[in-house]
Design a protein around this motif. Structure first.
Motif, mmCIF file in Angstrom:
data_model
loop_
_atom_site.group_PDB
_atom_site.id
_atom_site.type_symbol
_atom_site.label_atom_id
_atom_site.label_comp_id
_atom_site.label_asym_id
_atom_site.label_seq_id
_atom_site.Cartn_x
_atom_site.Cartn_y
_atom_site.Cartn_z
ATOM 1 N N TYR A 11 0.853 -1.188 0.000
ATOM 2 C CA TYR A 11 0.000 0.000 0.000
ATOM 3 C C TYR A 11 0.889 1.239 0.000
ATOM 4 C CZ TYR A 11 -2.695 3.778 2.173
ATOM 5 O OH TYR A 11 -3.267 4.994 2.462
ATOM 6 N N VAL A 12 0.554 2.193 -0.850
ATOM 7 C CA VAL A 12 1.295 3.452 -0.918
ATOM 8 C C VAL A 12 0.302 4.595 -0.768
ATOM 9 C CG1 VAL A 12 2.909 4.864 -2.236
ATOM 10 C CG2 VAL A 12 2.901 2.379 -2.550
ATOM 11 N N GLY A 13 0.381 5.305 0.351
ATOM 12 C CA GLY A 13 -0.493 6.445 0.593
ATOM 13 C C GLY A 13 0.297 7.741 0.581
ATOM 14 N N GLY A 14 -0.422 8.861 0.475
ATOM 15 C CA GLY A 14 0.226 10.166 0.479
ATOM 16 C C GLY A 14 0.832 10.536 -0.859
ATOM 17 N N LEU A 15 0.270 10.009 -1.940
ATOM 18 C CA LEU A 15 0.779 10.344 -3.270
ATOM 19 C C LEU A 15 0.305 11.731 -3.686
ATOM 20 C CD1 LEU A 15 0.028 6.962 -5.060
ATOM 21 C CD2 LEU A 15 2.260 7.814 -4.357
ATOM 22 N N ALA A 16 1.138 12.403 -4.467
ATOM 23 C CA ALA A 16 0.715 13.670 -5.049
ATOM 24 C C ALA A 16 -0.389 13.402 -6.076
ATOM 25 C CB ALA A 16 1.903 14.361 -5.710
ATOM 26 N N PRO A 17 -1.284 14.384 -6.281
ATOM 27 C CA PRO A 17 -2.430 14.150 -7.174
ATOM 28 C C PRO A 17 -2.045 13.795 -8.607
ATOM 29 C CG PRO A 17 -2.775 16.116 -5.836
ATOM 30 C CD PRO A 17 -1.365 15.663 -5.576
ATOM 31 N N VAL A 39 -2.801 3.298 -9.241
ATOM 32 C CA VAL A 39 -3.253 4.390 -8.397
ATOM 33 C C VAL A 39 -4.778 4.326 -8.346
ATOM 34 C CG1 VAL A 39 -3.371 6.906 -8.190
ATOM 35 C CG2 VAL A 39 -1.259 5.823 -8.966
ATOM 36 N N ILE A 40 -5.333 4.422 -7.134
ATOM 37 C CA ILE A 40 -6.780 4.344 -6.971
ATOM 38 C C ILE A 40 -7.396 5.689 -7.335
ATOM 39 C CG2 ILE A 40 -8.636 3.784 -5.364
ATOM 40 C CD1 ILE A 40 -6.634 1.485 -6.025
ATOM 41 N N ARG A 41 -8.431 5.644 -8.165
ATOM 42 C CA ARG A 41 -9.073 6.864 -8.638
ATOM 43 C C ARG A 41 -10.546 6.885 -8.276
ATOM 44 N NH1 ARG A 41 -6.040 9.771 -11.870
ATOM 45 N NH2 ARG A 41 -4.068 8.863 -12.547
ATOM 46 N N ASP A 42 -11.068 8.089 -8.135
ATOM 47 C CA ASP A 42 -12.497 8.262 -7.922
ATOM 48 C C ASP A 42 -13.246 7.817 -9.175
ATOM 49 O OD1 ASP A 42 -15.067 10.082 -8.147
ATOM 50 O OD2 ASP A 42 -14.530 9.981 -6.035
ATOM 51 N N LYS A 43 -14.248 6.972 -8.991
ATOM 52 C CA LYS A 43 -14.949 6.434 -10.164
ATOM 53 C C LYS A 43 -15.700 7.518 -10.929
ATOM 54 C CE LYS A 43 -15.594 1.621 -8.787
ATOM 55 N NZ LYS A 43 -14.699 1.644 -7.608
ATOM 56 N N MET A 44 -16.184 8.530 -10.228
ATOM 57 C CA MET A 44 -16.960 9.571 -10.894
ATOM 58 C C MET A 44 -16.053 10.570 -11.608
ATOM 59 S SD MET A 44 -20.060 8.668 -10.290
ATOM 60 C CE MET A 44 -20.999 10.148 -10.709
ATOM 61 N N SER A 45 -15.097 11.127 -10.881
ATOM 62 C CA SER A 45 -14.313 12.242 -11.420
ATOM 63 C C SER A 45 -13.033 11.789 -12.099
ATOM 64 C CB SER A 45 -13.967 13.219 -10.289
ATOM 65 O OG SER A 45 -13.061 12.619 -9.389
ATOM 66 N N GLY A 46 -12.558 10.571 -11.782
ATOM 67 C CA GLY A 46 -11.280 10.126 -12.316
ATOM 68 C C GLY A 46 -10.090 10.729 -11.604
ATOM 69 N N GLN A 47 -10.343 11.532 -10.558
ATOM 70 C CA GLN A 47 -9.242 12.128 -9.810
ATOM 71 C C GLN A 47 -8.563 11.081 -8.931
ATOM 72 O OE1 GLN A 47 -8.104 15.525 -9.741
ATOM 73 N NE2 GLN A 47 -9.282 15.473 -11.639
ATOM 74 N N SER A 48 -7.259 11.226 -8.806
ATOM 75 C CA SER A 48 -6.519 10.333 -7.922
ATOM 76 C C SER A 48 -7.004 10.495 -6.490
ATOM 77 C CB SER A 48 -5.029 10.658 -7.989
ATOM 78 O OG SER A 48 -4.331 9.964 -6.970
#
Length: 105
Positions: A11-17, A39-48
């Motif tokens: 698991y890698v947390g604290g990534l830059a957007p 990288v896990i992304r928001d399903k709606m917006s596609g934002q990291s």
């Protein structure tokens, strides 16, 4: 089978957007062969969501990555790097099933 060994999945947390799968692979590929990273992304917006997972080919690669990358300060954020299957240890409150703080002592 095709199951990822749990001790290879980091698991890698604290990534830059702006970090995407390719950047994540560049960051962690120096520690060993990577079978999968995302990288896990928001399903709606596609934002990291600013975290992701790196699956290494062998556990010792994962350990090297954790030792070198955990708490690294990158792009103004501190990385949290640990095995995905590890419970959060340390200063996060009482352990599950433990006594509440006010019941101690």
């Amino acid at each position: 089978g095709g199951e990822d060994a749990p001790d290879c999945n980091v698991y890698v947390g604290g990534l830059a957007p702006h970090v995407d799968d390719g950047v994540l692979r560049q960051m962690f590929g120096q520690f060993g062969d990577i079978s999968n990273c995302n990288v896990i992304r928001d399903k709606m917006s596609g934002q990291s969501k600013c975290f992701g997972f790196v699956v290494f080919m062998a556990p010792h690669f994962a350990q090297a990555a954790i030792q070198h990358m955990n708490n690294q300060f990158i792009d103004g954020k501190t990385l949290q790097v640990r095995l995905k299957n590890q419970e959060r240890g340390g200063g996060g409150g009482p352990p599950p099933g433990g006594a509440p703080p006010w019941a101690r002592g």
